[in-house]
Design an enzyme around this catalytic site. Structure first.
Site, PDB file in Angstrom:
ATOM      1  N   GLY A   1      37.019  26.926  75.243  1.00 39.28           N
ATOM      2  CA  GLY A   1      36.477  28.204  75.695  1.00 39.28           C
ATOM      3  C   GLY A   1      37.014  29.415  74.958  1.00 39.28           C
ATOM      4  N   LEU A   2      38.047  29.218  74.142  1.00 36.64           N
ATOM      5  CA  LEU A   2      38.591  30.366  73.405  1.00 36.64           C
ATOM      6  C   LEU A   2      38.108  30.356  71.966  1.00 36.64           C
ATOM      7  CD1 LEU A   2      42.231  30.270  74.789  1.00 36.64           C
ATOM      8  CD2 LEU A   2      40.332  31.717  75.533  1.00 36.64           C
ATOM      9  N   SER A   3      37.205  29.409  71.697  1.00 39.86           N
ATOM     10  CA  SER A   3      36.589  29.322  70.394  1.00 39.86           C
ATOM     11  C   SER A   3      37.548  28.885  69.298  1.00 39.86           C
ATOM     12  CB  SER A   3      35.959  30.669  70.034  1.00 39.86           C
ATOM     13  OG  SER A   3      34.995  30.446  69.083  1.00 39.86           O
ATOM     14  N   SER A   4      38.342  27.878  69.630  1.00 42.35           N
ATOM     15  CA  SER A   4      39.220  27.328  68.596  1.00 42.35           C
ATOM     16  C   SER A   4      38.370  26.758  67.458  1.00 42.35           C
ATOM     17  CB  SER A   4      40.130  26.250  69.178  1.00 42.35           C
ATOM     18  OG  SER A   4      39.361  25.304  69.870  1.00 42.35           O
ATOM     19  N   SER A   5      37.144  26.329  67.757  1.00 45.93           N
ATOM     20  CA  SER A   5      36.294  25.750  66.704  1.00 45.93           C
ATOM     21  C   SER A   5      35.952  26.791  65.643  1.00 45.93           C
ATOM     22  CB  SER A   5      34.974  25.230  67.277  1.00 45.93           C
ATOM     23  OG  SER A   5      35.199  24.490  68.412  1.00 45.93           O
ATOM     24  N   ALA A   6      35.451  27.940  66.077  1.00 43.78           N
ATOM     25  CA  ALA A   6      35.115  28.974  65.091  1.00 43.78           C
ATOM     26  C   ALA A   6      36.389  29.502  64.438  1.00 43.78           C
ATOM     27  CB  ALA A   6      34.337  30.107  65.746  1.00 43.78           C
TER      28      ALA A   6
ATOM     29  N   ASP B   1      30.786  33.517  68.734  1.00 39.93           N
ATOM     30  CA  ASP B   1      32.192  33.201  68.456  1.00 39.93           C
ATOM     31  C   ASP B   1      32.649  33.728  67.095  1.00 39.93           C
ATOM     32  OD1 ASP B   1      31.867  31.817  70.796  1.00 39.93           O
ATOM     33  OD2 ASP B   1      31.783  29.842  69.852  1.00 39.93           O
TER      34      ASP B   1
HETATM   35  C1  GLA Z   1      30.415  28.629  73.263  1.00 35.02           C
HETATM   36  C2  GLA Z   1      29.443  28.764  72.104  1.00 35.02           C
HETATM   37  C3  GLA Z   1      28.963  30.204  71.947  1.00 35.02           C
HETATM   38  C4  GLA Z   1      28.459  30.771  73.264  1.00 35.02           C
HETATM   39  C5  GLA Z   1      29.454  30.509  74.376  1.00 35.02           C
HETATM   40  C6  GLA Z   1      28.929  30.899  75.731  1.00 35.02           C
HETATM   41  O1  GLA Z   1      31.598  29.309  72.981  1.00 35.02           O
HETATM   42  O2  GLA Z   1      30.055  28.313  70.922  1.00 35.02           O
HETATM   43  O3  GLA Z   1      27.991  30.280  70.935  1.00 35.02           O
HETATM   44  O4  GLA Z   1      27.202  30.253  73.579  1.00 35.02           O
HETATM   45  O5  GLA Z   1      29.832  29.133  74.445  1.00 35.02           O
HETATM   46  O6  GLA Z   1      28.694  32.257  75.775  1.00 35.02           O
END
Ligand code: GLA
Length: 422
Positions: free
Chosen positions: A152-157, A200
């Site tokens: 949920g913290l966008s470790s992927s991006a 993200d």
């Molecule tokens: C993930 C996805 C994003 C976005 C969020 C929800 O982080 O990678 O593109 O859709 O969920 O807002």
């Protein structure tokens, strides 16, 4: 409002070089250690080692609307992936992580396909994304470390952009923000197979400390909203649920498909042209209101989340500019409710944390972070209540989910600058 296109004209890139001394004490210590790890593990010369600091992001309002071309907000936080790396001329990418076991190694001339559950996927995806458009022959030897639990913290991006910037530097490429957004999107959509939007990577690339990023993902216009002087002190609490698993295989892609099906039906009912992959943003709100009752219940709720969330983003920006955190926080709570009831993206542990946070003094508002199927919940909080919030969450959550009692974590974060090569 700034357009990403105008940034290209202004010639700005992600390569604003920052001095190592500008890092926080905590990051400087992490960075120094990683640089030494690259020297020892790969025999690199210290002077050849560079560093990418790629923060995690939080999106207070604007959840699950980016894949439908909606409006989003985001901030980078003072927790990050750090990647120390040295270019190598063997054309190989060799990576080790302080968080994951084993070494990831591949040849840039022959990038292997995705392997399920392998932490090397984002590096391979980044190399492939670049290969689509540019010549990249110089490899990297790198060691990385992230300092927050995944989900949920966008470790992927965050890791995807770290690899992109490292490979771009190694190969002498200067790539613009807009193009890095597209390259990272390729990693997620094409290589990993997650049909997400551009929230993200945009937040991680565009954010600045003390500012709230607003992005219209349809027009790609964005703005950075200052914290007004009248705004009381705030920070974000990040509560880790103990649940981490990949987003592919959760309901993420199914929800995206449901939104697109709702868009298709609404456009058809209104006799409007239907594009190949219709998005809810293609459907005027009046059309949604007129035909809402004719949609299957599940699709009507997915669509309602889209329109109400866009509205919350618009209102949220007004409250932010007035420094009204109480009202902004109420919108975050409403966004969380809409994610649970209409979008149905929560999982029971995440819903429990959301409920605890919304009933805790000092929390202006809370919602799942990111997709919300796993990982973390966030709250916008008054720093004076920090310890009380920590104690309450650590008391209440294990009562409801004893199986996660030894995994739950409570962190407090501030806004920070976006990704940088140092
Ligand atoms: C993930 C996805 C994003 C976005 C969020 C929800 O982080 O990678 O593109 O859709 O969920 O807002």
């Amino acid at each position: 409002m700034v357009s990403l296109t105008s940034q290209i004209e202004a010639g700005k890139t992600a390569f604003d070089i920052l001095d190592l001394r500008s890092l926080s004490e905590r990051d400087r210590r992490r960075a120094e250690r990683l640089v030494q790890e690259v020297v020892h593990r790969f025999g690199a010369r210290e002077e050849d080692v560079r560093l990418v600091r790629s923060p995690y992001r939080i999106a207070p309002l604007g959840a699950h609307v980016d894949h439908q071309l909606g409006r989003v907000t985001g901030v980078a936080i003072d927790r990050s992936t750090l990647l120390a790396f040295a270019p190598n001329f063997s054309g190989r990418v060799r990576l080790e992580s302080l968080n994951f076991p084993g070494r990831v190694e591949f040849d840039l001339r022959e990038i292997p396909p995705k392997k399920d559950g392998d932490w090397g996927n984002y590096a391979r995806g980044a190399a492939l994304a670049l290969q689509e458009h540019y010549r990249i022959e110089v490899g990297i030897d790198g060691v990385l470390e992230g300092n927050m639990p995944i989900g949920g913290l966008s470790s992927s991006a965050s890791v995807g952009l770290a690899y992109l910037l490292a490979l771009e530097y190694a190969n002498g490429l200067k790539i613009l923000v807009k193009d890095n957004i597209s390259l990272d999107r390729f990693i997620e959509n094409v290589y990993i197979g997650l049909n997400n939007g551009i929230l993200d990577q945009s937040a991680i690339l565009l954010s600045r400390r003390g500012k709230l990023m607003y992005l219209d993902t349809a027009t790609e216009d964005y703005d950075l909203y200052e914290v007004p002087q009248v705004m009381p002190d705030f920070e974000f609490v990040v509560v880790y649920s103990g649940v981490s698993k990949g987003l592919v295989g959760t309901g993420y892609n199914r929800r995206v498909a449901e939104c697109e099906e709702a868009a298709r039906l609404l456009l058809q009912k209104a006799g409007l042209p239907v594009p190949g992959r219709p998005k809810l943003r293609h459907v005027p709100e009046e059309v949604f209101e007129q035909y809402l009752d004719q949609l299957p219940d599940v699709l009507a709720r997915r669509a309602r989340h889209f329109y109400t969330e866009n509205q919350r983003v618009r209102e949220g920006l007004e409250f932010w500019q007035r420094g009204d955190l109480e009202s902004f926080g109420r919108l975050m709570n409403a966004s969380g409710r809409s994610s649970i009831r209409d979008y149905e993206s929560g999982s029971p542990p995440l819903i429990a944390i959301y409920e605890i946070l919304t009933e805790t003094d000092g929390v202006f508002g809370a919602r799942f972070s990111g997709a919300g199927f796993r990982g973390n919940c966030i709250g916008l909080v008054d720093p004076a209540y920090r310890e009380a919030i920590r104690v309450r969450v650590l008391e209440e959550y294990p009562k409801r989910f004893p199986e996660y009692a030894d995994k739950v974590a409570v962190d407090f974060c501030s806004t920070d600058d976006g990704v940088r090569l140092l």
